[in-house]
Design a protein around this motif. Sequence first.
Motif, PDB file in Angstrom:
ATOM      1  N   ILE A 288     -53.478  74.518  24.409  1.00  0.00           N
ATOM      2  CA  ILE A 288     -52.402  73.956  23.454  1.00  0.00           C
ATOM      3  C   ILE A 288     -51.541  74.944  22.940  1.00  0.00           C
ATOM      4  N   SER A 289     -50.439  74.616  22.874  1.00  0.00           N
ATOM      5  CA  SER A 289     -49.285  75.553  22.211  1.00  0.00           C
ATOM      6  C   SER A 289     -48.604  74.861  21.442  1.00  0.00           C
ATOM      7  N   VAL A 290     -47.774  75.299  20.725  1.00  0.00           N
ATOM      8  CA  VAL A 290     -46.776  74.691  20.010  1.00  0.00           C
ATOM      9  C   VAL A 290     -45.282  75.480  20.041  1.00  0.00           C
ATOM     10  N   ARG A 291     -44.091  74.496  19.936  1.00  0.00           N
ATOM     11  CA  ARG A 291     -42.947  75.032  20.058  1.00  0.00           C
ATOM     12  C   ARG A 291     -42.054  74.433  19.191  1.00  0.00           C
ATOM     13  N   PRO A 292     -40.751  75.133  18.828  1.00  0.00           N
ATOM     14  CA  PRO A 292     -39.820  74.214  17.821  1.00  0.00           C
ATOM     15  C   PRO A 292     -39.202  73.012  18.882  1.00  0.00           C
ATOM     16  N   ALA A 293     -39.027  72.053  18.261  1.00  0.00           N
ATOM     17  CA  ALA A 293     -38.528  70.900  19.058  1.00  0.00           C
ATOM     18  C   ALA A 293     -36.962  71.293  19.248  1.00  0.00           C
ATOM     19  N   SER A 294     -36.322  70.779  20.199  1.00  0.00           N
ATOM     20  CA  SER A 294     -35.003  71.076  20.612  1.00  0.00           C
ATOM     21  C   SER A 294     -34.335  69.631  20.709  1.00  0.00           C
ATOM     22  N   ASP A 295     -32.762  69.771  20.974  1.00  0.00           N
ATOM     23  CA  ASP A 295     -32.214  68.692  20.888  1.00  0.00           C
ATOM     24  C   ASP A 295     -32.651  67.771  22.385  1.00  0.00           C
ATOM     25  N   ASP A 296     -33.273  68.553  23.127  1.00  0.00           N
ATOM     26  CA  ASP A 296     -33.889  67.945  24.532  1.00  0.00           C
ATOM     27  C   ASP A 296     -34.989  66.876  23.907  1.00  0.00           C
ATOM     28  N   ASP A 297     -35.459  67.225  22.948  1.00  0.00           N
ATOM     29  CA  ASP A 297     -36.912  66.374  22.797  1.00  0.00           C
ATOM     30  C   ASP A 297     -36.713  64.996  21.842  1.00  0.00           C
ATOM     31  N   VAL A 298     -35.375  64.925  21.500  1.00  0.00           N
ATOM     32  CA  VAL A 298     -35.217  63.639  20.849  1.00  0.00           C
ATOM     33  C   VAL A 298     -35.516  62.467  21.327  1.00  0.00           C
ATOM     34  N   PHE A 299     -35.672  62.186  22.643  1.00  0.00           N
ATOM     35  CA  PHE A 299     -35.989  61.088  23.384  1.00  0.00           C
ATOM     36  C   PHE A 299     -37.519  61.048  22.922  1.00  0.00           C
ATOM     37  N   ILE A 300     -38.144  61.965  23.325  1.00  0.00           N
ATOM     38  CA  ILE A 300     -39.735  62.169  23.295  1.00  0.00           C
ATOM     39  C   ILE A 300     -40.073  61.855  22.094  1.00  0.00           C
ATOM     40  N   MET A 301     -39.509  62.271  21.015  1.00  0.00           N
ATOM     41  CA  MET A 301     -40.011  62.017  19.633  1.00  0.00           C
ATOM     42  C   MET A 301     -39.575  60.507  19.210  1.00  0.00           C
ATOM     43  N   ALA A 302     -38.580  60.207  19.681  1.00  0.00           N
ATOM     44  CA  ALA A 302     -38.188  58.367  19.385  1.00  0.00           C
ATOM     45  C   ALA A 302     -39.346  57.635  20.185  1.00  0.00           C
ATOM     46  N   GLU A 303     -39.440  57.841  21.397  1.00  0.00           N
ATOM     47  CA  GLU A 303     -40.687  57.079  22.009  1.00  0.00           C
ATOM     48  C   GLU A 303     -41.999  57.224  21.327  1.00  0.00           C
ATOM     49  N   LEU A 304     -42.145  58.349  20.936  1.00  0.00           N
ATOM     50  CA  LEU A 304     -43.648  58.521  20.107  1.00  0.00           C
ATOM     51  C   LEU A 304     -43.642  57.455  18.964  1.00  0.00           C
ATOM     52  N   PHE A 305     -42.480  57.446  18.183  1.00  0.00           N
ATOM     53  CA  PHE A 305     -42.208  56.837  17.137  1.00  0.00           C
ATOM     54  C   PHE A 305     -42.483  55.244  17.455  1.00  0.00           C
ATOM     55  N   TYR A 306     -41.733  55.070  18.419  1.00  0.00           N
ATOM     56  CA  TYR A 306     -42.014  53.396  18.971  1.00  0.00           C
ATOM     57  C   TYR A 306     -43.231  53.181  19.274  1.00  0.00           C
ATOM     58  N   ALA A 307     -43.876  53.871  20.047  1.00  0.00           N
ATOM     59  CA  ALA A 307     -45.351  53.692  20.697  1.00  0.00           C
ATOM     60  C   ALA A 307     -46.434  53.757  19.547  1.00  0.00           C
ATOM     61  N   THR A 308     -46.029  54.018  18.304  1.00  0.00           N
ATOM     62  CA  THR A 308     -47.137  53.858  16.990  1.00  0.00           C
ATOM     63  C   THR A 308     -46.738  52.719  16.454  1.00  0.00           C
ATOM     64  N   ARG A 309     -45.739  51.867  16.858  1.00  0.00           N
ATOM     65  CA  ARG A 309     -45.548  50.703  16.059  1.00  0.00           C
ATOM     66  C   ARG A 309     -45.636  49.461  16.884  1.00  0.00           C
ATOM     67  N   SER A 310     -46.543  49.368  17.826  1.00  0.00           N
ATOM     68  CA  SER A 310     -46.726  48.155  18.837  1.00  0.00           C
ATOM     69  C   SER A 310     -46.873  46.812  17.957  1.00  0.00           C
ATOM     70  N   ASP A 311     -47.294  46.889  16.848  1.00  0.00           N
ATOM     71  CA  ASP A 311     -47.507  45.710  15.942  1.00  0.00           C
ATOM     72  C   ASP A 311     -46.264  44.915  15.885  1.00  0.00           C
ATOM     73  N   PHE A 312     -44.983  45.677  16.039  1.00  0.00           N
ATOM     74  CA  PHE A 312     -43.727  44.982  15.758  1.00  0.00           C
ATOM     75  C   PHE A 312     -43.549  44.128  17.004  1.00  0.00           C
ATOM     76  N   TYR A 313     -43.995  44.226  17.962  1.00  0.00           N
ATOM     77  CA  TYR A 313     -43.747  43.494  19.222  1.00  0.00           C
ATOM     78  C   TYR A 313     -44.813  42.232  19.116  1.00  0.00           C
ATOM     79  N   GLN A 314     -45.804  42.232  18.383  1.00  0.00           N
ATOM     80  CA  GLN A 314     -46.504  40.988  18.087  1.00  0.00           C
ATOM     81  C   GLN A 314     -45.982  40.083  17.285  1.00  0.00           C
ATOM     82  N   LEU A 315     -44.698  40.276  16.601  1.00  0.00           N
ATOM     83  CA  LEU A 315     -44.294  39.481  15.768  1.00  0.00           C
ATOM     84  C   LEU A 315     -43.504  38.446  16.064  1.00  0.00           C
TER      85      LEU A 315
END
Length: 80
Positions: free
Chosen positions: A11-38
Motif C-alpha cells: 500500500i502506498s499513498v500519493r497526492p491526488a492529481s487532476d487525473d484523479d478527479v473522475f476516480i474520486m467522483a466515482e468513489l463519492f457516487y459509489a458510497t451513495r447507492s441509497d439514492f438509487y433506491q428512491l
Amino acid sequence: MLSQLNPLLNISVRPASDDDVFIMAELFYATRSDFYQLGLPQTAVDLILQQQYQLQQMSYKSQFPSSRDYILCRQADLSD
C-alpha cells in the motif's frame, strides 16, 4: 515516508492529481447507492449526486484552503 505506507501489504499513498478527479467522483457516487433506491429516474439521481459532489468539493476548498487530497494505492504482487 508517505510513498510506501505499508510495504507488507503493498500500500502506498500519493497526492491526488487532476487525473484523479473522475476516480474520486466515482468513489463519492459509489458510497451513495441509497439514492438509487428512491425511485427517481436514473438521470435525476445522477444529476443530484453530481451536484452534491461538486458542492462538497467547493465546501471543502472553502473551509480548508490548504488541504490536499491523497490517493491510497494497493499494488498487486506480481510474484504470485
